[in-house]
Enzyme design. Structure first.
Site, PDB file in Angstrom:
ATOM      1  N   ASP A   1      26.460  46.995  35.221  1.00 50.60           N
ATOM      2  CA  ASP A   1      27.990  48.198  36.482  1.00 50.60           C
ATOM      3  C   ASP A   1      28.074  49.690  35.928  1.00 50.60           C
ATOM      4  OD1 ASP A   1      29.379  46.270  37.279  1.00 50.60           O
ATOM      5  OD2 ASP A   1      30.682  45.927  35.857  1.00 50.60           O
TER       6      ASP A   1
ATOM      7  N   TRP B   1      28.172  37.495  44.768  1.00 51.31           N
ATOM      8  CA  TRP B   1      29.250  36.268  44.397  1.00 51.31           C
ATOM      9  C   TRP B   1      29.486  37.423  43.186  1.00 51.31           C
ATOM     10  CZ3 TRP B   1      28.735  30.814  45.006  1.00 51.31           C
ATOM     11  CH2 TRP B   1      29.415  29.928  43.575  1.00 51.31           C
ATOM     12  N   ASP B   2      30.664  37.259  42.437  1.00 51.72           N
ATOM     13  CA  ASP B   2      30.932  37.568  41.171  1.00 51.72           C
ATOM     14  C   ASP B   2      32.104  37.346  40.501  1.00 51.72           C
ATOM     15  OD1 ASP B   2      31.133  40.372  38.878  1.00 51.72           O
ATOM     16  OD2 ASP B   2      32.729  41.165  40.639  1.00 51.72           O
ATOM     17  N   MET B   3      31.372  37.178  38.940  1.00 53.75           N
ATOM     18  CA  MET B   3      32.346  36.795  37.590  1.00 53.75           C
ATOM     19  C   MET B   3      32.329  37.295  36.840  1.00 53.75           C
ATOM     20  SD  MET B   3      31.957  34.700  35.261  1.00 53.75           S
ATOM     21  CE  MET B   3      31.540  33.191  34.094  1.00 53.75           C
ATOM     22  N   ASN B   4      34.233  37.782  36.915  1.00 54.64           N
ATOM     23  CA  ASN B   4      34.471  38.381  35.627  1.00 54.64           C
ATOM     24  C   ASN B   4      35.329  39.084  34.589  1.00 54.64           C
ATOM     25  OD1 ASN B   4      33.169  41.280  37.058  1.00 54.64           O
ATOM     26  ND2 ASN B   4      34.444  40.317  38.779  1.00 54.64           N
TER      27      ASN B   4
ATOM     28  N   ASP C   1      35.166  44.289  46.326  1.00 53.28           N
ATOM     29  CA  ASP C   1      36.779  43.736  46.036  1.00 53.28           C
ATOM     30  C   ASP C   1      37.652  44.435  47.220  1.00 53.28           C
ATOM     31  OD1 ASP C   1      38.410  42.227  45.126  1.00 53.28           O
ATOM     32  OD2 ASP C   1      37.974  42.929  43.058  1.00 53.28           O
TER      33      ASP C   1
HETATM   34  C1  DGJ Z   1      32.240  43.611  39.108  1.00 52.28           C
HETATM   35  C2  DGJ Z   1      30.887  44.144  39.978  1.00 52.28           C
HETATM   36  O1  DGJ Z   1      30.222  44.432  38.890  1.00 52.28           O
HETATM   37  C3  DGJ Z   1      31.574  46.054  40.692  1.00 52.28           C
HETATM   38  O2  DGJ Z   1      30.313  46.145  40.864  1.00 52.28           O
HETATM   39  C4  DGJ Z   1      32.364  45.198  41.566  1.00 52.28           C
HETATM   40  O3  DGJ Z   1      32.028  44.112  42.222  1.00 52.28           O
HETATM   41  C5  DGJ Z   1      33.576  44.652  40.692  1.00 52.28           C
HETATM   42  N1  DGJ Z   1      33.579  43.700  39.875  1.00 52.28           N
HETATM   43  C6  DGJ Z   1      34.916  44.832  41.780  1.00 52.28           C
HETATM   44  O4  DGJ Z   1      35.649  43.366  41.416  1.00 52.28           O
END
Ligand code: DGJ
Length: 741
Positions: A544, A473-476, A363
């Site tokens: 994480d 490819w993330d999704m938060n 990021d």
């Molecule tokens: C959550 C991911 O699990 C992390 O490894 C990292 O990529 C952050 N997002 C970045 O915003």
């Protein structure tokens, strides 16, 4: 063929390598279930009379067919079966949701059918499919039940299609892809719930009279629940006893439902459920449910895991992009958002010096993304940080002789972004409601084709011509206020499902547009650790939480349903200081449970540390074939004894890689304790000082040499068990690389 349709007996038998599944068509109209278990001539296929009291029956069949008392292949709503239904269909003309499909015919064919828009398991030369056709005369709908056999892995997959052949609209109001009735209820359910940073912790609960569910309503399979569940017959252990396993090839909200009834039978079902889904079908329209899978073993929980692992490796995961999985150095825990071109080039140099194969820029590289409050949606490099653009930057990374990986989160948008300012109506949001944020972001409406088109265009404008070897490819965040402004009111319950179709479409697009790049999936760590994501991503960021003493538990739980090759493991700052030899050793050995990576500020690494990491990577390469493709055996349960032990075995069993990790009550966060306390498992967490470990994978009549200590062991002794002593306190690890002498 492993599928036998016996028209004389009206019986259908499916056989995989070790399992058998039998159904009977009663009175030429009702498919009832007879058996799912060990493939054996002694299998009990007799019909058992059950308590029919207070249950409606058809006058013409008397008590010979009573819907509520039968084991059925697929249960419907409202026709006298009071247990959990798999299909609830509302006739929109009359308003009735009483559902009843009658058997018409069965056919079998080699291979399988594709499921449009959804991920599904790949067929191979052994794959065969049974198709059962049923019709409902009132609505004019045709239901087809599919059973696809993957015989070598002992897996059967299930899904259905429903075609509205009538003149009026119908709506599917509950959708379960798989429903299985078992004749008894003497099982414990093993489910894998958790939280962000503590995903997939096994929970064992006995079945009781009533209904227990594992579900996600979050629009993602989630950290909090996982669609994989097991039913283990009472007394079943890692290497003995009857055990069933179930999973879902889908990444959104789901429902696993296990219900026992007054007859002492069990019904288990896996699907989209009813709370977060309905689907309107106009005349002529067809719907396909996502695929669910099931397996059985009479030799324990470990075999069910290994069935799942080999199935996922050979029928779900994409083909490997590279000869060897790249060992990555990731920028996130090293710099968080504070990155720019020069830092990354130096970081790439450091990656090379450490012996890593790939630099992953996480990021912080795009839009105004200098923290998590801005920039999501603006997929172009931040010109203040990358002055000459991404393409020359990627070339400079490659010039350091490492591959280049990059982070994206295409499903999301920050309110502070050009995208949101231009299209505030492109997010999921119910009319008249204020949006809620999570991590300062909104969920884009991937049910809207214009949004998808925009994201494809902006991603291709950014990445075309850039030498990218890997996407993370993330999704938060999870969904709420689920509503798509582009769908009509009567289709709003389809939003979350259509969103997932959009996500899968974008995954396929990315794969086709950048065929050389592998994809690592991530959702705030392991928030979408499921078979839907595995269809498109070679590996998944497991959690994480990078503290090894916690990771031991997360990896232990994940191993029940998912192979080590999917479990991205980094030696990262969660260890504390990598310069601390003891911690580094423990962190590295914990990370030897999946594809290896590193995530720390390597710019500050001493030459000594770089040398150690080079040696670790060399050693990992010696074991990699076992970790990524070997058979996995759990030997100690850390939730019971604070110590995890497991073994990877080669096909021929001539190589065994054993790891024991004593994480105990020290070294981890208190997160695990809080979590296990909340489960009230009642298990003691005192850490013993010596452990008996049994090598179920060892060959008899053979001698193994431990290539680490030089010691020799005979296979029979290893099978009976050896004792490993551990010091009273502190982190402790032991590895053995046993090779047939
Ligand atoms: C959550 C991911 O699990 C992390 O490894 C990292 O990529 C952050 N997002 C970045 O915003």
């Amino acid at each position: 063929m492993s599928i036998k349709i016996d028209k004389k007996e009206n019986r259908i038998t499916l056989k995989t390598k070790n399992t058998m599944y039998v159904m009977q068509i009663l009175f030429d109209r009702f498919p009832v279930h007879l058996y799912y278990g060990k493939n054996s001539p002694k299998a009990d296929l007799t019909y058992r009379a059950r308590n029919t009291s207070y249950s409606p029956n058809y006058e013409e069949y008397g008590f010979t067919y009573v819907p509520n008392a039968e084991m059925v292949e697929f249960p419907f709503y409202g026709n006298g079966d009071y247990r959990a239904d798999a299909l609830r269909l509302r006739d929109m003309t009359s308003g009735s949701k009483v559902t009843e499909f009658i058997y018409q015919k069965a056919r079998k064919f080699k291979g399988r059918k594709d499921i449009p828009g959804l991920p599904f398991a790949d067929a191979n030369e052994n794959t065969e499919t049974l198709e059962l056709t049923m019709t409902d005369k009132f609505t004019g709908c045709t239901l087809k039940l599919y059973y696809t056999l993957f015989p070598e892995c002992d897996i059967i997959s299930r899904y259905f299609t429903l075609e509205n052949g009538g003149n009026g609209d119908v709506r599917i109001e509950k959708c379960m892809s798989l429903s299985l009735d078992l004749p008894d209820m003497n099982y414990e359910m093993i489910s894998f719930c958790g939280s962000h940073c503590m995903e997939r912790i096994p929970q064992i609960t006995p079945l009781f009279r009533g209904n227990q569910r594992v579900e996600s309503k979050r629009g993602a399979s989630s950290h909090q629940a996982n669609p994989f569940i097991m039913l283990a017959a009472n007394g079943a252990k890692e290497e003995s006893g009857n055990v069933y396993g179930f999973n879902f090839v889908y990444s959104g909200s789901f429902l696993d439902e296990v219900e026992t009834d007054f007859n002492g039978t069990t019904r288990v079902a896996v699907g989209l459920g009813s709370d977060n889904f309905s689907m309107l079908l106009k005349p002529g329209e067809e719907f396909s449910s996502p695929e669910a899978i099931m397996t059985f073993s009479s030799s324990g929980i470990g075999t069910v895991s290994r069935n799942m692992h080999s199935f996922i490796r050979s029928h779900i995961l994409p083909a490997e992009k590279y000869e060897k999985r790249p060992v990555v150095l990731n920028s996130w825990e090293a710099f968080y958002f504070d990155i720019d071109e020069d830092i990354m080039i130096d970081f790439a140099k450091a990656a090379k010096e450490c012996g890593a194969d790939m630099l992953v820029m996480d990021d912080g590289w795009f839009g105004k993304r200098i923290n998590d409050r801005a920039g999501l949606g603006d997929w172009y490099e931040n010109p203040d940080r990358f002055k000459d653009g991404l393409a020359p930057f990627a070339d400079r990374i490659h010039a350091q002789d490492v591959k280049f990986g990059i982070w994206i989160e295409p499903e999301m948008v920050n309110p502070d972004s050009d995208l949101f300012r231009a299209h505030p109506d492109w997010i999921l949001l119910a009319p008249g409601r204020d949006p809620l944020v999570a991590r300062h972001q909104h969920v884009l409406d991937f049910a809207n084709p214009d949004v998808l088109e925009y994201i494809k265009n902006i991603l291709s404008a950014c990445f075309d011509g850039v030498a990218i070897d890997y996407f993370k490819w993330d999704m938060n965040r999870h969904m709420c206020s689920v509503y798509s402004p582009v769908l009509p009111p009567e289709r709003q319950d389809e939003t979350a499902y259509r969103y997932m179709l959009g996500v899968y479409e974008l995954y396929r697009w990315l794969t086709e547009r950048y065929p050389n790049a592998m994809i690592e999936n991530c959702s705030g760590g392991g928030g979408r650790y499921d078979l839907g994501m595995m269809k498109y991503s070679t590996q998944i960021w497991t959690s994480d939480n990078t503290t090894p003493a916690d990771r031991v538990f997360i990896q232990y739980g994940s191993s029940f349903g998912y192979p080590a090759s999917t479990m991205s493991c980094h030696v990262a700052t969660g260890i504390g200081s990598l310069e601390d030899k003891n911690k580094l050793d423990f962190g590295y050995r914990t990370a030897l449970a999946g594809p290896l990576g590193y995530e720390f500020n390597a710019l500050k690494a001493t030459d000594e540390l770089k040398k150690t990491i080079n040696a670790q990577i060399d050693e990992y390469r010696r074991y990699e074939h076992l970790i990524l493709r070997g058979d996995f055996y759990r030997m100690l349960n850390p939730l019971e004894c604070g110590c995890s032990a497991y073994c990877f075995a080669s096909d021929s069993r001539s190589e065994l890689l054993f790891t024991l990790l004593r994480c105990g009550n020290d070294g981890g966060t208190d997160m695990l304790k809080r979590f296990t306390d909340s489960l009230k498992t009642g298990k003691s967490r005192t850490v013993p000082e010596s452990f008996r470990v049994r090598f179920a994978a060892a060959k008899r009549n053979t001698v193994y040499k431990d290539m680490i200590s030089g010691e020799c062991f005979d296979g029979d002794t290893l099978r009976r068990g050896i004792t490993v002593n551990v010091p009273k306190e502190g982190l402790y690890s032991k590895m053995m690389y046993l090779v047939e002498d």
